[in-house]
Write a protein that holds these residues in place. Structure first.
Motif, PDB file in Angstrom:
ATOM      1  N   GLN A 268       0.857  -1.172   0.000  1.00  0.00           N
ATOM      2  CA  GLN A 268       0.000   0.000   0.000  1.00  0.00           C
ATOM      3  C   GLN A 268       0.890   1.216   0.000  1.00  0.00           C
ATOM      4  O   GLN A 268       1.976   1.198   0.586  1.00  0.00           O
ATOM      5  CB  GLN A 268      -0.880   0.007   1.247  1.00  0.00           C
ATOM      6  CG  GLN A 268      -1.919  -1.091   1.210  1.00  0.00           C
ATOM      7  CD  GLN A 268      -2.804  -1.063   2.421  1.00  0.00           C
ATOM      8  OE1 GLN A 268      -2.403  -0.580   3.468  1.00  0.00           O
ATOM      9  NE2 GLN A 268      -4.004  -1.573   2.272  1.00  0.00           N
ATOM     10  N   TRP A 270       0.595   3.990   1.558  1.00  0.00           N
ATOM     11  CA  TRP A 270       0.873   4.320   2.952  1.00  0.00           C
ATOM     12  C   TRP A 270      -0.287   3.854   3.813  1.00  0.00           C
ATOM     13  O   TRP A 270      -1.392   3.643   3.325  1.00  0.00           O
ATOM     14  CB  TRP A 270       1.129   5.812   3.160  1.00  0.00           C
ATOM     15  CG  TRP A 270       0.008   6.722   2.732  1.00  0.00           C
ATOM     16  CD1 TRP A 270      -0.289   7.112   1.476  1.00  0.00           C
ATOM     17  CD2 TRP A 270      -0.973   7.327   3.574  1.00  0.00           C
ATOM     18  NE1 TRP A 270      -1.376   7.929   1.456  1.00  0.00           N
ATOM     19  CE2 TRP A 270      -1.816   8.081   2.739  1.00  0.00           C
ATOM     20  CE3 TRP A 270      -1.212   7.318   4.951  1.00  0.00           C
ATOM     21  CZ2 TRP A 270      -2.890   8.814   3.237  1.00  0.00           C
ATOM     22  CZ3 TRP A 270      -2.271   8.059   5.441  1.00  0.00           C
ATOM     23  CH2 TRP A 270      -3.103   8.794   4.579  1.00  0.00           C
ATOM     24  N   THR A 271      -0.024   3.658   5.085  1.00  0.00           N
ATOM     25  CA  THR A 271      -1.068   3.217   6.011  1.00  0.00           C
ATOM     26  C   THR A 271      -1.097   4.148   7.215  1.00  0.00           C
ATOM     27  O   THR A 271      -0.265   5.041   7.345  1.00  0.00           O
ATOM     28  CB  THR A 271      -0.791   1.803   6.510  1.00  0.00           C
ATOM     29  OG1 THR A 271       0.437   1.820   7.212  1.00  0.00           O
ATOM     30  CG2 THR A 271      -0.717   0.805   5.370  1.00  0.00           C
ATOM     31  N   VAL A 272      -2.057   3.881   8.088  1.00  0.00           N
ATOM     32  CA  VAL A 272      -2.203   4.746   9.267  1.00  0.00           C
ATOM     33  C   VAL A 272      -0.930   4.753  10.088  1.00  0.00           C
ATOM     34  O   VAL A 272      -0.515   5.799  10.612  1.00  0.00           O
ATOM     35  CB  VAL A 272      -3.353   4.242  10.155  1.00  0.00           C
ATOM     36  CG1 VAL A 272      -3.736   5.300  11.155  1.00  0.00           C
ATOM     37  CG2 VAL A 272      -4.541   3.880   9.315  1.00  0.00           C
ATOM     38  N   LEU A 273      -0.310   3.577  10.224  1.00  0.00           N
ATOM     39  CA  LEU A 273       0.884   3.481  11.053  1.00  0.00           C
ATOM     40  C   LEU A 273       1.985   4.387  10.523  1.00  0.00           C
ATOM     41  O   LEU A 273       2.689   5.038  11.286  1.00  0.00           O
ATOM     42  CB  LEU A 273       1.382   2.041  11.088  1.00  0.00           C
ATOM     43  CG  LEU A 273       0.528   1.108  11.939  1.00  0.00           C
ATOM     44  CD1 LEU A 273       1.093  -0.301  11.884  1.00  0.00           C
ATOM     45  CD2 LEU A 273       0.461   1.599  13.379  1.00  0.00           C
TER      46      LEU A 273
ATOM     47  N   PHE B 225     -11.049   6.213   5.561  1.00  0.00           N
ATOM     48  CA  PHE B 225     -10.522   5.196   6.457  1.00  0.00           C
ATOM     49  C   PHE B 225     -11.598   4.159   6.765  1.00  0.00           C
ATOM     50  O   PHE B 225     -11.376   2.960   6.644  1.00  0.00           O
ATOM     51  CB  PHE B 225     -10.033   5.856   7.744  1.00  0.00           C
ATOM     52  CG  PHE B 225      -9.543   4.891   8.765  1.00  0.00           C
ATOM     53  CD1 PHE B 225      -8.355   4.206   8.562  1.00  0.00           C
ATOM     54  CD2 PHE B 225     -10.255   4.660   9.922  1.00  0.00           C
ATOM     55  CE1 PHE B 225      -7.884   3.326   9.499  1.00  0.00           C
ATOM     56  CE2 PHE B 225      -9.795   3.763  10.864  1.00  0.00           C
ATOM     57  CZ  PHE B 225      -8.609   3.089  10.651  1.00  0.00           C
ATOM     58  N   SER B 242      -7.709  -6.647   5.573  1.00  0.00           N
ATOM     59  CA  SER B 242      -6.354  -6.116   5.456  1.00  0.00           C
ATOM     60  C   SER B 242      -6.374  -4.717   4.877  1.00  0.00           C
ATOM     61  O   SER B 242      -5.392  -3.979   4.962  1.00  0.00           O
ATOM     62  CB  SER B 242      -5.502  -7.010   4.560  1.00  0.00           C
ATOM     63  OG  SER B 242      -5.730  -6.705   3.207  1.00  0.00           O
ATOM     64  N   ALA B 243      -7.493  -4.327   4.267  1.00  0.00           N
ATOM     65  CA  ALA B 243      -7.565  -3.012   3.657  1.00  0.00           C
ATOM     66  C   ALA B 243      -7.797  -1.921   4.699  1.00  0.00           C
ATOM     67  O   ALA B 243      -7.626  -0.748   4.409  1.00  0.00           O
ATOM     68  CB  ALA B 243      -8.684  -2.972   2.628  1.00  0.00           C
ATOM     69  N   GLY B 245      -7.216   0.793   7.093  1.00  0.00           N
ATOM     70  CA  GLY B 245      -6.028   1.610   7.309  1.00  0.00           C
ATOM     71  C   GLY B 245      -5.416   2.102   6.028  1.00  0.00           C
ATOM     72  O   GLY B 245      -4.526   2.933   6.056  1.00  0.00           O
ATOM     73  N   SER B 246      -5.859   1.590   4.902  1.00  0.00           N
ATOM     74  CA  SER B 246      -5.368   2.201   3.674  1.00  0.00           C
ATOM     75  C   SER B 246      -6.294   3.363   3.369  1.00  0.00           C
ATOM     76  O   SER B 246      -7.406   3.181   2.911  1.00  0.00           O
ATOM     77  CB  SER B 246      -5.391   1.192   2.534  1.00  0.00           C
ATOM     78  OG  SER B 246      -6.708   0.890   2.195  1.00  0.00           O
ATOM     79  N   PHE B 247      -5.830   4.533   3.692  1.00  0.00           N
ATOM     80  CA  PHE B 247      -6.689   5.719   3.632  1.00  0.00           C
ATOM     81  C   PHE B 247      -7.055   6.092   2.212  1.00  0.00           C
ATOM     82  O   PHE B 247      -7.971   6.835   2.005  1.00  0.00           O
ATOM     83  CB  PHE B 247      -5.948   6.925   4.206  1.00  0.00           C
ATOM     84  CG  PHE B 247      -6.003   7.023   5.689  1.00  0.00           C
ATOM     85  CD1 PHE B 247      -6.461   8.173   6.283  1.00  0.00           C
ATOM     86  CD2 PHE B 247      -5.608   5.980   6.484  1.00  0.00           C
ATOM     87  CE1 PHE B 247      -6.497   8.288   7.648  1.00  0.00           C
ATOM     88  CE2 PHE B 247      -5.641   6.094   7.843  1.00  0.00           C
ATOM     89  CZ  PHE B 247      -6.082   7.243   8.436  1.00  0.00           C
TER      90      PHE B 247
END
Lengths: 804, 804
Positions: A268, A270-273, B225, B242-243, B245-247
């Motif tokens: 991805q 980017w992610t939240v983390l 989100f 798994s998706a 958090g991929s904003f």
């Protein structure tokens, strides 16, 4: 009348369109020529390296490269010596101009030529500078120049085009032009509009914004139209003649498409983390930016003392020195410090030619030299490498590259060549971001991060730390990446970087503006200003004229003062005593309750108060120091507070005693009350004088010839100097009636108005002179731009706190 | 003090963040629930159709559908009946609110609830309305409400959070909230910021804009989100846990990716030639929009007369009628008028599920029903179908769909349900654009055009023709398409459509604002206003108070007038004669030249002039009419000019004679000169009264208790009514000293200030009351919002032209 105004409006739109087209063309010219020059240089040097390195004469290649670079930057230096304002990125100058400061020569055609030609050679000469800043400056010059339809460089070219002969119109067009420059440079039309809003506008003007938008769109698409059909070696190999007319190419500075490799499902962008990592990166970016600015500030101060004062040749020599060092360092680093990395498998159907721009120097087949790839490409290509190259760069190479680049670009910015700051900062930051990305990839749980994102975030963080721009920079970066989903991280990183950096110093553009001592008006007055009021900050020593003035006195006032505006006043012949008596009689009876209004400030009072307070402050400061030296260091703070307290009470005493005894000190005669009638500008007076607008002593004032608005503004923007006016025709005892030409009702404020309110009025209305009048219609002072600079306001606050 | 202000600033940022998050959540709620409701309805109805159509009972399916739709819209109608402000898109209300007009109840929690729940059922009920407008309104309510940390709907919930208790702060937050609403609705954070700038701001406030940007980004990404992880039937089938958090999902209203099919080399999204077609489409779109607005204006006027005045049940009945007709028309059209078209081959790796949302009713295998596809999907899906469906729609189907949709949506907008206008307009326009595209494809040389582009341009043209928004709409559409290269065509089309439409009427939002009679301030005063000055438009009949006023008089003034602010004045006890003598003595001698300043306007003069001029105008108009009837119709124009000339000269006479004889008419006593000291607001006076701030007649004014700023603003935003104040504690002869609480130095203008300058000051400074004071410090009138509406200004201009 309504038809005139709508024709005027139509002309405005058409002219705006042309500003956009011209800006796009200039950007195209800069881009194409730089690419040709670079192609020429790199082609020859590469051949040299490959030929000579076999024989071990690598140093010869360096000499060839040096010869090229020194020639190029020498040319660039010459152009800049011809017009010193062409040096630097031009954004500080544009910012000042749009803020309302008159920077001489900043929007002249000659400046544009020097800037545009100079930047070609400074970029092609291998200096670590960008072409984007100069493009923005070029746009502003085009915007300011085109609507005038005349040029002072080429005096012959003159059309009969009597529109837009005012500073405000010119500034509006310049802001559109600057937006067009941004749009062309970054392919970011919306970002351009926001840039000009952020830097230039004080109030939201819908029509202007809409025109600016048209202008920046036009510039971006003009550029793209021609780029789409122009075939440039190694840049867009699949362009063919059928592509002419497909406007939808990306802009000049494009970051390529951020996209997970096909098939990798866990990937991805980017992610939240990652957001938390980004915040830390923003902080570090802010710190790095602040360091960059601090070093550059030192350097600039040094330069101003030792380089800029001297012969222009010194400046050119400095440029040559910088070029030499940069070239040698880059060459040496590329040749000796790089690591050989494996080339990534070329993905079919790839759109960005990242894989084609790696450099293979001295590396075995199937591998490439990472340091050379960064140093031996154009900066834009290097940025794209860092963003998209799937093969890795080694940590060591990235670190060394960052350090070298940081130092060199910091040294370079401020030399006498046209030099943008955006692209070098982005590249420097991208290296930093990629470094972080590489580090993270070693940690467990971070194997799948997309390192391109980290490069981008690093670039944003560093650039944000250096220039501290906000909304417009966010939008520019979003548009350049063409990926809206990066909006949030970019915004957060820029915010954090700006916040962190602001703890240490200002943005680099602002620093350079400060160093030049330009009275720029910020957005808001500094904190705590509500404790001051207009009378505390205004200018009290006035040069004024009368509604009917003799030519004699007028000329002498114009010759002895440098003010841009003069209040038109009449003296009030009542003596002070009489006035006070009236004020007493004026005791108001309202609803059978007496109310005495005594708080109207007069000039005499004010001037008196100032002199007295200065004197008492001097005395008190002496006392203060004595007392402090006596009191122990432990409780010095308490002592200070006590002193402040005594100071306060004594100054209250002072005020109380002052008002009734003002004229006893002889101020009454000197500061006669002046009734305010209007404001007239210096250049209006000079125009009136030079056209003989006056009447003889013994004729009525109606005999005075009249001037139209067009005649009055004919000389714009080069007003005559008073010393150049031919006064032989005018008898010195003739009289000028200025009342038809003055502004009879400018905005005014009362002396008790709090400074924030004054500031807001001044800033949003784009004023230059704000008369302060008391409630009897007398002028007691005037507020100008210089009174409202942050520096001056802080000084006044300090003074007042010292007293109070 | 500096710490307080920085803490305040920090709180402001945090609150902004929460506004963004809440707005995103509300948008999420609306979106998810609508999808669920729609899924439920469509599932059952589709089953019905498939089951029953076999047996020929198609009408039964219609009844099932009708039952669903009527129930849904009935619920929606009920919520709207509970809070009538929840009706419509809410954008006119938000626009008024941000403009500074106090619209009662518009930002209350109850309104939000009714709007948010109502829109669920109006959209799910098959009405041709969008959910985007209500989302923007919701955002504004959240923005205005959250920072207050209290609610009048739930009085119990109350925190000790004494920040932002002012109209300005509330409005600032509301504008951020509105931006967040746009961002959530269209996935367009930058467009949201520009929307709130365009509608709400008068001057460019950098910090506010930056906060607004944070707010809209937060809203967009909060929504994304949650959307990324929420699996909704048929919407995003490949979403998995798994998706989360991929904003980086697109927003709610996304147009899908515009992209040439792979392999087709000649295909381009658009070319230069297409631009000319786009311009023509823009003109037609503007015309269609103007027609839409004209019809809707008629309908709304009719509604205001016959529906809105009556019992709420009538309104609900109207909603049910509209629902019934819409449902029957759509059902019948879909069943009988559609053509069967071949399904396009499904491209592998397609990201947008366009091919999955076609409807197959009654069509043989491998084909689909084009009309049903348009009518039996959500509007968003239909838009995507028109944009991206490679299989064609027939010209006939598109035409019929456009006509039906045009009429139905025009009828629907304005009924008593929450109803957005954006999506229906886009869909309607997309059909028009696709129609044009289909037509063009038949022409030689246009075989290769990309019909999706034409749909998009058509949608933009129609929407632009209806709402006439400019920059923000362009950016919203660019962001929704996520394709920056459409920037130029969209902008040009919107400009052309706006220009064309503006020849006929205003934008639909503005029309609804006008119909409600709201005194909205435009951006600029109308043309020709430089002929008027402040004294021509100001209010001259003043209600004023004295610095020290008896409670008695104060209460009576507050009870008998409805003004929001009162000037604090003192009467000048010099008689008029004395004053004139002084004015004569005041003859200024400057530089040995005499100058007499006689042009200061007083209240008596002004009032006198008005009465006289009205009288003379009446006489003159009579004369004028007589004369006109006498003169032949051929040269009536000349005659009129002559009359105007006489009128002018006579009114000059009038002026000349007026000044010295003013007091002869007895006005001298009535219009005593009033020295202006400051301005105090109605609610401040009431707060002071209700807290007993006054002193007894025989004590000094320093005995008056003092109030802090917090105490004074405690009641915000529900100020007490004067009739609710308990006055039993106060003796009517007690005295209130208002001087510590009044604003001692508001902005003022002189009576001769030209109206455009007054307008600019008023508009950009966000004023509500602008006292007009002459150069002797006397108040001669006051300018309020009502004096500056376009309507009023035009009337004044007409009056003055009639006289002059």
């Amino acid at each position: 009348d309504s038809r005139t105004s709508s024709r005027n409006e139509a002309v405005r739109w058409v002219v705006t369109l042309f500003v956009g087209i011209f800006t796009g063309l200039v950007a195209l010219f800069i881009d194409v020529v730089i690419k040709e020059l670079m192609g020429l240089k790199v082609g020859i040097v590469k051949n040299c390296i490959e030929l000579l390195s076999v024989k071990g004469y690598l140093v010869l290649s360096l000499l060839v490269l040096l010869a090229f670079n020194l020639t190029f930057t020498f040319i660039s230096g010459l152009f800049t010596a011809a017009e010193p304002l062409a040096a630097g990125s031009g954004i500080p100058e544009v910012k000042c101009y749009l803020n309302g400061v008159k920077v001489p020569r900043v929007v002249r055609l000659f400046t544009l030529v020097c800037k545009a030609v100079g930047v070609l050679f400074s970029v092609a000469g291998g200096l670590l500078v960008g072409k984007e800043g100069p493009m923005i400056h070029s746009g502003a010059v085009i915007g300011a120049g085109v609507p005038q339809f005349q040029s002072f460089t080429f005096k012959k070219i003159k059309f009969d085009f009597p529109y837009f002969r005012s500073d405000r119109d010119k500034r509006d067009f310049a802001s559109s032009g600057a937006a067009a420059g941004v749009a062309a440079a970054f392919g970011a039309p919306i970002g351009g509009v926001l840039f000009s809003l952020e830097e230039g506008s004080s109030f939201w003007n819908q029509m202007l914004t809409w025109r600016t938008f048209l202008c920046s769109m036009t510039a971006a698409f003009t550029l793209n139209f021609f780029l789409s059909g122009t075939r440039i070696e190694g840049e867009n190999p699949d362009a063919d003649s059928s592509a002419w007319g497909s406007f939808y190419q990306p802009g000049l500075l494009t970051f390529g498409q951020f996209k997970c490799p096909e098939g990798e499902r866990g990937c991805q962008l980017w992610t939240v983390l990652d957001l938390f990592v980004f915040i830390v990166m923003g902080i570090v970016g802010g710190l790095l930016g602040a360091l960059f600015n601090a070093i550059n500030t030192r350097l600039t101060k040094h330069r101003m003392k030792h380089v800029h004062n001297r012969h222009p040749a010194i400046r050119v020599l400095e440029v040559l020195l910088v070029t030499m060092v940069t070239t040698i360092v880059a060459f040496t680093a590329a040749m000796t410090l790089g690591e050989c990395k494996e080339v990534a498998p070329i993905v079919i159907n790839v759109t960005s030619p990242v894989e084609q721009t790696v450099q293979y120097f001295f590396c075995p087949n199937g591998t490439y030299n990472d340091m050379a790839t960064l140093f031996f490409n154009t900066q834009e290509t290097s940025i794209r490498q860092l963003f998209h190259q799937e093969a890795t760069f080694s940590l060591q190479s990235l670190g060394i590259f960052f350090l070298l680049f940081f130092c060199l670009s910091c040294w370079t910015y401020g030399t006498s060549v046209p030099s943008g700051l955006f692209v070098p900062s982005l590249l420097c930051g991208a290296a930093y971001g990629r470094f972080v990305g590489n580090l993270l990839k070693m940690l467990p749980g971070f194997e799948h991060i997309y390192s391109g994102t980290f490069s981008l975030i690093g670039a944003a963080a560093f650039l944000g730390g250096v220039v501290r721009m906000t909304i417009s920079l966010t939008v520019i970066l979003i548009e350049s990446t063409n990926e809206i989903s990066y909006g949030l991280p970019i915004m957060i990183v820029l915010m954090v970087a700006k916040f962190t950096g602001d703890l240490f110093n200002h943005g680099l553009y602002d620093i350079h503006i400060e160093l030049k001592g330009v009275p720029l008006l910020e957005w808001h007055p500094p904190h705590g200003m509500d404790r001051l009021c207009a009378s505390d900050i205004m200018e009290t020593s006035l040069s004024y004229i009368y509604p009917h003035t003799r030519i004699q006195s007028l000329v002498s006032i114009l010759r002895t003062t440098r003010h841009h505006a003069y209040p038109v006043v009449t003296e009030n012949h009542d003596s002070m005593v009489e006035r006070r008596a009236r004020a007493k009689a004026n005791t108001m009876v309202s609803n059978n309750i007496k109310f005495r209004n005594e708080n109207s400030l007069t000039r005499a009072n004010e001037q008196m108060r100032r002199i007295m307070s200065r004197r008492s402050a001097e005395i008190k400061i002496l006392e203060d120091q004595e007392q402090r030296s006596r009191s122990g260091s432990m409780d010095s703070r308490n002592a200070e507070e006590d002193i402040n307290f005594t100071l306060m009470t004594s100054s209250v005493e002072l005020y109380r005693g002052l008002s009734p005894t003002a004229e006893d000190h002889g101020f009454g005669e000197k500061f006669k009350p002046l009734t305010f009638h209007g404001l007239i500008l210096r250049h209006q007076l000079i125009s009136l004088l030079s056209r003989g607008v006056c009447y003889a002593e013994n004729t009525p004032s109606s005999c005075q010839p009249t001037l139209t608005y067009e005649e009055l503004t004919e000389d714009y923007p080069r007003w005559l100097d008073i010393h150049d006016v031919d006064l032989t025709q005018l008898h010195p005892r003739m009289i000028m009636d200025v009342t038809p030409y003055m502004n009879p009702c400018p905005y005014t404020v009362s002396p008790n108005t709090p400074v924030p309110q004054v500031f807001k009025l001044f800033r949003t209305m784009g004023l230059r002179h704000l008369p302060v009048t008391n409630d009897m219609g007398e002028i007691v002072g005037i507020v100008t731009r210089h009174n409202l600079t942050t520096e001056n306001l802080k000084q006044k606050l300090k003074d007042s706190q010292h007293l109070a």
